[in-house]
Structures are given as C-alpha cells and as structure tokens.
Motif scaffolding. Structure first.
Motif, PDB file in Angstrom:
ATOM      1  N   LEU A  32      21.052   1.050 -22.890  1.00  0.00           N
ATOM      2  CA  LEU A  32      19.690   0.537 -22.747  1.00  0.00           C
ATOM      3  C   LEU A  32      18.950   1.276 -21.644  1.00  0.00           C
ATOM      4  N   GLU A  33      19.647   1.530 -20.564  1.00  0.00           N
ATOM      5  CA  GLU A  33      19.029   2.284 -19.459  1.00  0.00           C
ATOM      6  C   GLU A  33      18.540   3.651 -19.963  1.00  0.00           C
ATOM      7  N   GLY A  36      15.379   3.471 -21.796  1.00  0.00           N
ATOM      8  CA  GLY A  36      14.211   3.075 -21.015  1.00  0.00           C
ATOM      9  C   GLY A  36      14.117   1.580 -20.767  1.00  0.00           C
ATOM     10  N   VAL A  37      15.168   0.819 -21.125  1.00  0.00           N
ATOM     11  CA  VAL A  37      15.155  -0.623 -20.869  1.00  0.00           C
ATOM     12  C   VAL A  37      16.030  -0.878 -19.640  1.00  0.00           C
ATOM     13  N   GLU A  38      15.402  -1.268 -18.570  1.00  0.00           N
ATOM     14  CA  GLU A  38      16.087  -1.381 -17.276  1.00  0.00           C
ATOM     15  C   GLU A  38      16.648  -2.799 -17.126  1.00  0.00           C
ATOM     16  N   VAL A  39      17.956  -2.994 -17.314  1.00  0.00           N
ATOM     17  CA  VAL A  39      18.516  -4.350 -17.233  1.00  0.00           C
ATOM     18  C   VAL A  39      19.174  -4.646 -15.889  1.00  0.00           C
ATOM     19  N   PRO A 452      15.719   7.075 -27.190  1.00  0.00           N
ATOM     20  CA  PRO A 452      15.788   5.777 -27.880  1.00  0.00           C
ATOM     21  C   PRO A 452      16.951   5.690 -28.866  1.00  0.00           C
ATOM     22  N   GLY A 455      19.959   4.281 -27.375  1.00  0.00           N
ATOM     23  CA  GLY A 455      19.859   2.824 -27.318  1.00  0.00           C
ATOM     24  C   GLY A 455      20.187   2.186 -28.658  1.00  0.00           C
TER      25      GLY A 455
END
Ligand code: HEM
Ligand SMILES: [Cu+2]
Length: 542
Positions: A32-33, A36-39, A452, A455
């Motif tokens: 995810l990182e 572009g999804v910063e968890v 992406p 991801g």
C-alpha cells in the motif's frame, strides 16, 4: 510414528503459520505504501515506519515461517519414510521450546522498534542484543534437529545394513546437513561480531566481515527453504498427480550436488562490495552457475514425474497433457502453480548471478520481484499446498472447503503475476528496494505509473492469504467428516535399487563440501578477519 511426533509437527506448523500471518499483513502495508496509501501513521506504535514493517516482514517470512515449517515437516516425513520414530522425542521437544524461546527473545526488541535493522541486520545498523541472541538460539535449534535426524538414521542403519536410505529421509538429512554446514557463517557472525558488539564488549563492528559471514549462510539458506519444497515435489507430488517419480537415483544425485555446491558462492550477493578481490567474486559467480545444474536436474525430474501422472490420466500431446493433471486437488494445484512461477524466478536468478548484469538490478525493486517468485511463491505456495493435506491429517478432520482452497491458490498465482513483474520492471527503471518510496523526493514519474499495480497485486495476495487462514482455522476447529489418511510416498519408475551405494555415504560428500568452502572462502575470510580493527561504531538511523 507416534502421536507425540504428530503433535510436534503440528506445534511447529502452528508457529510457522502465525509468523506467516504477520508476514503477509506487513506485506500488505508495504504494498500500500508503494501504491501511495500511507497506513503507518495509523498503526503507530505497533508499526512505526516502513522499515519497522519491513523488518517484521523479512524476519517473520523468511526466518520464522520457513524455518519452523521445515523443522516441523522434515523430521515428520523422515520418520514416516524410515518407518520408525525419531531417535529422541524428548530432544525434539526440547529443540522446539528452545526455538520458541529464541523467537520470543527476538520478538521483544523487534516489536519495541529497537531492532529495525531488517532481516539481514548489517552493521553498522545496531539492534538490541536480544534480537541477535534470540536468532542465534533459533539457529542452534536447527542444529539439534540435524542431530536428531542423524541419530535416527544411525538407529535405522544398524537394522538395515544393505538398503538405501529411504528417499524422503535421505533428502531431509541432506537438507539439514547442508544447512548445518552453511549456518556456521551466521553463527560466527553472531558470536564473534554482533553479539559482543551489541553488548558493548567491543568498540565497533566490521561491516564487510559481517556481510561476508552473513552471505556465507545467506545464499545456502535459500536452498534450506527450497530443498523441502523439492522433497514434496519429488516424493509426494508425483503420487498426488497419479504418477511415479521419474528416477530415485537422479533425485538423490541432485541433492548430493546441492549438499556440495550450495555454500561456496555467497559473494554473488557482494559483487558491489569493495574489499573482496574480483577474482574470488568471479569464482563464486561460476560456482553459482554450477549449482544451477542440480536445479535443472530437479526441474527435469519433477516435470517428467508430473507428465507420467497426466499421461496415466489420459493426457496426450507434447504440452497439452498438462491440462490432465488433477487440477481439482488444491494441494497439487498450489504446488504446480508454485513450480510455474519458480521457473521465472530461476531465470531472473541467472541475471542476478551474472557478474555484470547484477549491476543493473542490484538493490533495486527487481530483487524484490525476484524473491517473491522464489521464497515468496515457490516455497510459500508449496508449503501452503502441503498444509492442505498435512493440517487435515494432523487435525484428524477433512479440509473445510476444497473450493475455497482452489480459489486461494489461484488468487495467489494471479496476484503474483501482477505483483512480481511490476516490481521487476520498476527495478529496471531504477527504483531502489528497501525504501519508503512514498516519501522519496526523487520519485520518478515512470515509477509512479506502475506503483498502483504493486498495490493491486499486494491486495490480491493478502486476500488469498486470508482465505487460506480462514480455511485452515475452520478445518482445525469445525471440519466434519472422516479423518483423512496420511499421504503415501510416490513410487519411482527407477527405484532406489538403481542408486549406487556411494550416494548413500555421508563422509566423502560432506568432506567435499567443506573442502570447496575452504577454497572459496578461506583466503578472503582470513584476510578480513586478521585485518579488521572492529572500529565501526553502531548506528541507530530509525
Ligand atoms: C501478501 C503478500 C506479500 C506482500 C503484499 C509483500 C510485499 C512486499 C513488499 C512491497 C516488499 C518490498 C519493501 C521494500 O523493499 O521497501 C517486500 C519485501 C520482501 N518480502 Fe514480501 N510480500 C508478501 C509476502 C511475502 C512472502 C510470503 C515472503 C516470503 C516467504 C516475502 C518475502 C519478502 C522479503 C524477503 C522481502 C525483502 C525484505 C528486505 O528487503 O529486508 N514476502 N514484500
Ligand atoms: Cu544467492
């Protein structure tokens, strides 16, 4: 086989599965990182950073999941194959608890973000001493498994003077013998370098010597993971496919070659390290290509065995027989799909191993793409396939859902077909590995276009893994129906009676393996060890 031995295998597999659960969960965060999804901010303090996640990921997946699964499976198969119990079940349980204790001691600093040094723990990155000490206990545990297998073999040999060692037991012994020789590097690094250093007994470490000792064990460890998969592919899968093992002597020969050739080639991880003479690097490059030979023998044996099964089931043609394999069996499907992706991993591995081409892919995302095909699929998906018969057998209940298992297996395959080539390509476009790529100021637009997909692939892999765990948990708890029987070993078209007696001797092969290691490593290791000033102070960069 006693009940206690079955419980032992179940205990190891249980710990392994818990580790894999953590391994795939952190994998999801990392994918995810990349997309572009910063968890990570939401996961604080459990996971503090991409690097904390990645350390968990590496340690749990490639050190714990693999090692515990193998230490559970191989003694179990060896005892079955000998037709007698392990020499000492008390030693076996003592070993298990030593390894669990080591794991707990490692996990505490890891969880506390005091050992965010990744699974390779290169100095000068410095972890809390407990991290190194715990891992050392796990390695010592693997030696005790070797000891127990060797003692079991002695008991068996005393009663069977002339017979060939049964194939699965032979292969398990080779695997542990190889690893016990190879892990000496890791043990030396731990005992002489990083443990005294992390305890403050020495002023500094030596990164080059540490890396050299690490990769002394770090390449053969991949064979420690792969050989158990080959054991399944050669001694069990042929029967699952409805056929026979192509050749018992050929399978033995390839394993002896792995015993001899797996270790003296670690410099192929250090082509870019200064301070090692390029002549020696070239020697290791050639030896790496040499160990590709038994890999090809294995490939041939496994495909020929599958083909015998498919033809017995009515398969025709040069290629189309493949469709006649019993694809409805999730255990078989998992392992055949693992083999297919492994072919890609093998080809990529030749690129990594090449002295010159390595420079293009070194430390890029390409390597991450590669290792998810090898340990992340060839090994992991094979082990998943094994659990589809092993867990029902150990639990005494049938698999909860065959359909769910098949969906899981194909999802892993599909997810990996997206995930891995994307990472290979990103690497070729110059994207580094081991980087919180979402934070990189130098993020390139031609990387952004592909990220992406990492991801998407990662999410599919994660879903697959969750379906896997649900199925296993339900199998062990609420599965209903008759207790499944133990899978039988495959018969061979040319059986053990064709295997020459010298393949069944240990001393010459072990002596040859050690001699080759001395030639390939002694000049460099001695030079580095005598020259080092142990002057590099530790760093905590996280
Ligand atoms: C849900 C499944 C998985 C996902 C989404 C995933 C994702 C990732 C990602 C994105 C990275 C790269 C991080 C970076 O370099 O910055 C990575 C590294 C890695 N993965 Fe996975 N992974 C998965 C499963 C596995 C499995 C099953 C294994 C092995 C058994 C594995 C072994 C590794 C290793 C050894 C690394 C390199 C660690 C390092 O550089 O220290 N992964 N994974
Ligand atoms: Cu290697």
């Amino acid at each position: 086989m006693t009940r206690s031995e079955e419980r032992l295998a179940a205990a190891y597999v249980f710990v392994a599965l818990v580790a894999l659960f953590g391994g795939v969960t952190t994998g999801l965060f990392q994918a995810l990182e990349y997309a572009g999804v910063e968890v990570y901010p939401k996961l604080d303090p459990v996971i503090r950073s991409h690097y904390h996640s990645l350390t968990y990921h590496g340690v749990l997946n490639v050190l714990v999941w693999t090692t515990f699964f193998i230490c559970g499976l191989l003694p179990f198969l060896a005892a079955r194959s000998f037709g007698q119990p392990l020499a000492s079940i008390r030693l076996a349980w003592g070993t298990f608890w030593l390894m669990v204790a080591g794991l707990v001691v490692t996990a505490i600093p890891l969880a506390a973000n005091a050992a965010t040094v990744m699974f390779t723990f290169y100095p000068p990155l410095k972890a809390h001493w407990a991290f190194y000490l715990g891992l050392t206990a796990v390695v010592v545990g693997t030696w005790l498994v070797t000891l127990n297998l060797a003692l079991t073999w002695r008991v068996w040999r005393a009663q069977n003077r002339e017979a060939r060692t049964p194939l699965a037991a032979f292969m398990s012994l080779v695997t542990f013998a190889m690893w016990s020789i190879a892990s000496a590097g890791l043990a030396a690094e731990m005992l002489f370098l990083v443990i005294p250093w992390s305890l403050g007994l020495t002023a500094g470490a030596d990164p080059l010597l540490a890396r050299t000792l690490f990769w002394f064990s770090g390449h053969p460890i991949v064979y420690f993971w792969l050989l158990p998969a080959y054991i399944s592919w050669e001694t069990l899968v042929p029967r699952q496919a409805g056929g026979r093992l192509f050749s018992d002597p050929l399978a033995r020969t390839s394993f002896i070659l792995f015993l001899v050739l797996s270790t003296p080639l670690g410099f192929h991880h250090q082509y870019t390290d200064p301070g090692i003479h390029q002549g020696w690097k070239l020697v290791h490059a050639f030896l790496t290509f040499a160990v590709f030979f038994p890999s090809l023998l294995t490939f041939f044996t496994v495909v020929a065995s599958l083909e015998s099964g498919a033809r017995a089931r009515g398969g025709k043609g040069w290629i189309t027989w493949f469709g006649k394999l019993p694809w409805g069996d999730p255990s078989l499907a998992a392992q055949v799909l693992a083999m297919i992706l492994f072919a890609g991993g093998g080809i990529g591995g030749l690129i990594n191993a090449s002295f010159n081409m390595n420079l293009i892919v070194h430390n890029t995302a390409y390597i991450v793409g590669h290792l998810h095909l090898t340990v992340g699929t060839a090994v992991t998906l094979t082990f998943m396939g094994i659990t589809y018969w092993l867990v029902p057998y150990l639990a005494g209940r049938p698999l909860w859902s065959r359909g769910l298992a098949l969906a899981q297996v194909w999802l892993w395959f599909g997810g990996m077909v997206i995930f891995s080539p994307t990472l290979h390509e990103l690497g070729l476009r110059g994207m580094p590995r081991r980087t919180a790529i979402g934070h990189a100021a130098y993020l390139q637009s031609d990387w952004k276009a592909l990220l992406p997909l990492v991801g998407v692939g990662g999410v599919i892999l994660f879903i697959s893994a969750m379906l896997y765990f649900v199925n296993l948990v339900l199998t062990a708890t609420v599965g209903r129906g008759p207790a499944p029987a133990m899978l039988a070993f495959a018969e061979a078209t040319s059986g053990p009676e064709y295997a020459p007696a010298f393949l069944d001797r240990w001393r010459p092969w072990i002596a040859l393996a050690v001699a080759l290691i001395v030639v390939a490593y002694a000049p460099t290791v001695l030079r580095l060890a005598t020259m080092t000033s142990f002057a590099v102070p530790g760093m905590r960069v996280w």
